[in-house]
Scaffold this active site. Structure first.
Site, PDB file in Angstrom:
ATOM      1  N   GLY A  44       4.758  35.162  73.731  1.00  0.00           N
ATOM      2  CA  GLY A  44       6.010  35.528  73.064  1.00  0.00           C
ATOM      3  C   GLY A  44       5.889  36.531  71.941  1.00  0.00           C
ATOM      4  O   GLY A  44       6.756  37.386  71.776  1.00  0.00           O
ATOM      5  N   GLU A  99       4.524  35.256  64.668  1.00  0.00           N
ATOM      6  CA  GLU A  99       5.247  34.388  65.604  1.00  0.00           C
ATOM      7  C   GLU A  99       6.511  35.072  66.112  1.00  0.00           C
ATOM      8  O   GLU A  99       7.116  35.879  65.397  1.00  0.00           O
ATOM      9  CB  GLU A  99       5.673  33.092  64.890  1.00  0.00           C
ATOM     10  CG  GLU A  99       4.541  32.113  64.648  1.00  0.00           C
ATOM     11  CD  GLU A  99       4.347  31.172  65.833  1.00  0.00           C
ATOM     12  OE1 GLU A  99       4.625  31.568  66.985  1.00  0.00           O
ATOM     13  OE2 GLU A  99       3.925  30.028  65.584  1.00  0.00           O
ATOM     14  N   ASP A 103      10.747  27.350  65.132  1.00  0.00           N
ATOM     15  CA  ASP A 103      11.881  26.504  65.517  1.00  0.00           C
ATOM     16  C   ASP A 103      11.720  25.145  64.830  1.00  0.00           C
ATOM     17  O   ASP A 103      12.034  25.002  63.653  1.00  0.00           O
ATOM     18  CB  ASP A 103      11.892  26.417  67.042  1.00  0.00           C
ATOM     19  CG  ASP A 103      13.095  25.679  67.585  1.00  0.00           C
ATOM     20  OD1 ASP A 103      14.145  25.696  66.932  1.00  0.00           O
ATOM     21  OD2 ASP A 103      12.985  25.073  68.664  1.00  0.00           O
ATOM     22  N   THR A 104      11.181  24.138  65.527  1.00  0.00           N
ATOM     23  CA  THR A 104      10.925  22.860  64.860  1.00  0.00           C
ATOM     24  C   THR A 104       9.827  22.992  63.814  1.00  0.00           C
ATOM     25  O   THR A 104       9.772  22.227  62.864  1.00  0.00           O
ATOM     26  CB  THR A 104      10.493  21.787  65.875  1.00  0.00           C
ATOM     27  OG1 THR A 104       9.262  22.191  66.464  1.00  0.00           O
ATOM     28  CG2 THR A 104      11.543  21.577  66.941  1.00  0.00           C
ATOM     29  N   GLY A 105       8.935  23.947  64.034  1.00  0.00           N
ATOM     30  CA  GLY A 105       7.817  24.157  63.122  1.00  0.00           C
ATOM     31  C   GLY A 105       6.514  23.531  63.605  1.00  0.00           C
ATOM     32  O   GLY A 105       5.456  23.795  63.046  1.00  0.00           O
ATOM     33  N   THR A 107       4.658  24.001  66.364  1.00  0.00           N
ATOM     34  CA  THR A 107       3.662  24.949  66.867  1.00  0.00           C
ATOM     35  C   THR A 107       3.028  25.711  65.713  1.00  0.00           C
ATOM     36  O   THR A 107       1.805  25.838  65.617  1.00  0.00           O
ATOM     37  CB  THR A 107       4.331  25.954  67.832  1.00  0.00           C
ATOM     38  OG1 THR A 107       5.047  25.227  68.816  1.00  0.00           O
ATOM     39  CG2 THR A 107       3.302  26.848  68.488  1.00  0.00           C
ATOM     40  N   ASP A 159      11.363  34.110  76.000  1.00  0.00           N
ATOM     41  CA  ASP A 159      11.628  33.953  77.433  1.00  0.00           C
ATOM     42  C   ASP A 159      12.520  32.767  77.741  1.00  0.00           C
ATOM     43  O   ASP A 159      12.643  31.825  76.948  1.00  0.00           O
ATOM     44  CB  ASP A 159      10.319  33.754  78.189  1.00  0.00           C
ATOM     45  CG  ASP A 159       9.725  32.354  77.949  1.00  0.00           C
ATOM     46  OD1 ASP A 159       9.468  32.020  76.778  1.00  0.00           O
ATOM     47  OD2 ASP A 159       9.558  31.591  78.925  1.00  0.00           O
ATOM     48  N   ARG A 165      11.600  38.527  78.594  1.00  0.00           N
ATOM     49  CA  ARG A 165      10.750  38.921  77.450  1.00  0.00           C
ATOM     50  C   ARG A 165      10.888  40.413  77.145  1.00  0.00           C
ATOM     51  O   ARG A 165      10.731  40.833  76.010  1.00  0.00           O
ATOM     52  CB  ARG A 165       9.273  38.614  77.755  1.00  0.00           C
ATOM     53  CG  ARG A 165       8.936  37.138  77.836  1.00  0.00           C
ATOM     54  CD  ARG A 165       7.429  36.966  77.804  1.00  0.00           C
ATOM     55  NE  ARG A 165       6.990  35.655  78.257  1.00  0.00           N
ATOM     56  CZ  ARG A 165       6.942  34.567  77.502  1.00  0.00           C
ATOM     57  NH1 ARG A 165       7.316  34.622  76.244  1.00  0.00           N
ATOM     58  NH2 ARG A 165       6.505  33.430  78.005  1.00  0.00           N
TER      59      ARG A 165
HETATM   60  P1  IMP Z   1       8.446  25.160  67.657  1.00  0.00           P
HETATM   61  O1  IMP Z   1       9.570  24.215  68.020  1.00  0.00           O
HETATM   62  O2  IMP Z   1       8.643  25.748  66.296  1.00  0.00           O
HETATM   63  O3  IMP Z   1       7.128  24.484  67.820  1.00  0.00           O
HETATM   64  O4  IMP Z   1       8.525  26.373  68.699  1.00  0.00           O
HETATM   65  C1  IMP Z   1       7.822  26.321  69.895  1.00  0.00           C
HETATM   66  C2  IMP Z   1       8.004  27.495  70.799  1.00  0.00           C
HETATM   67  O5  IMP Z   1       9.178  27.281  71.554  1.00  0.00           O
HETATM   68  C3  IMP Z   1       8.175  28.886  70.210  1.00  0.00           C
HETATM   69  O6  IMP Z   1       6.967  29.513  69.869  1.00  0.00           O
HETATM   70  C4  IMP Z   1       8.813  29.605  71.395  1.00  0.00           C
HETATM   71  O7  IMP Z   1       7.832  30.020  72.324  1.00  0.00           O
HETATM   72  C5  IMP Z   1       9.665  28.516  72.020  1.00  0.00           C
HETATM   73  N1  IMP Z   1      11.071  28.642  71.635  1.00  0.00           N
HETATM   74  C6  IMP Z   1      11.726  27.987  70.656  1.00  0.00           C
HETATM   75  N2  IMP Z   1      13.012  28.362  70.601  1.00  0.00           N
HETATM   76  C7  IMP Z   1      13.191  29.268  71.589  1.00  0.00           C
HETATM   77  C8  IMP Z   1      14.320  30.061  72.038  1.00  0.00           C
HETATM   78  O8  IMP Z   1      15.466  30.001  71.525  1.00  0.00           O
HETATM   79  N3  IMP Z   1      14.079  30.893  73.094  1.00  0.00           N
HETATM   80  C9  IMP Z   1      12.875  31.007  73.696  1.00  0.00           C
HETATM   81  N4  IMP Z   1      11.788  30.308  73.294  1.00  0.00           N
HETATM   82  C10 IMP Z   1      11.946  29.453  72.245  1.00  0.00           C
HETATM   83 MG    MG Z   2       8.344  30.047  75.720  1.00  0.00          MG
END
Ligand code: IMP
Ligand code: MG
Length: 181
Positions: A44, A99, A103-105, A107, A159, A165
């Protein structure tokens, strides 16, 4: 394969270019006279990292890692594992994790912990998109291009089932995918 259509463009190509130039200027000023290693997360952040790197005026190295995310036994997301590690050491280097979205944080927190364990001189975080309404674990976002609302977005590296992408803009899909991402 049916693919949901774009509902609306959230950020145009021009808006993204402008935001990247703004953030790149901040980063270049902060790291003036120093060398910076950008660490991208496959797949991404590749698109954003490439655009950002071209706007930086400090000497830049790039490296990439890949992760796979999976649900835990209770079905909740947030488990991450390294699928491909960095090629080179980051010990003693000024490192910036790049990054596509925080999102949730989960990752990002995992990756920051992974990288800080490798002994960098400094570690910062830069993201194209920051979706704070869904944050579960706090992470320090040093540089962001945009804050976004709680909608699933695609484009500029992001994606839906590996598609979209390559869009030059960031957009909302018209039928929200109810999937694990
Ligand atoms: P996290 O929830 O912060 O751990 O995010 C995890 C991963 O989910 C991100 O690095 C993205 O690859 C994917 N992701 C989260 N939100 C979106 C979105 O709205 N579109 C596409 N991918 C997303
Ligand atoms: Mg993805």
């Amino acid at each position: 394969m049916s693919v949901p259509a774009i509902e609306r463009v959230l950020f145009t190509e021009e808006e993204i270019e402008r935001a990247i130039r703004r953030v790149a200027a901040e980063i270049s000023a902060h790291y003036a006279g120093r060398e910076l290693k950008l660490v991208g997360v496959l797949k991404g952040s590749v698109f954003f990292l490439a655009a950002l790197a071209r706007e930086l005026t400090v000497p830049v190295k790039v490296d990439f890692l890949a992760i796979s995310s999976f649900a835990n036994q209770k079905g909740a997301p947030g488990m991450v594992r390294i699928a491909k590690d960095l090629d080179d050491s980051i010990e003693g280097e000024e490192v910036m994790l790049v990054e596509d979205i925080v999102d949730t944080g989960f990752t990002t927190r995992y990756l920051l912990q992974h990288l800080s364990g490798r002994g960098p001189k400094s570690l910062a975080l830069c993201t194209l998109l920051d979706r704070t309404p869904r944050r579960i674990v706090q992470v320090p976002v040093d540089y962001r291009c945009f804050e976004i609302p709680d909608r699933f977005v695609v484009g500029f590296g992001l994606d839906y089932k590996q598609l979209y992408r390559n869009l030059k803009y960031v957009a909302v899909l018209n039928s929200e995918p109810a999937t694990e991402i």
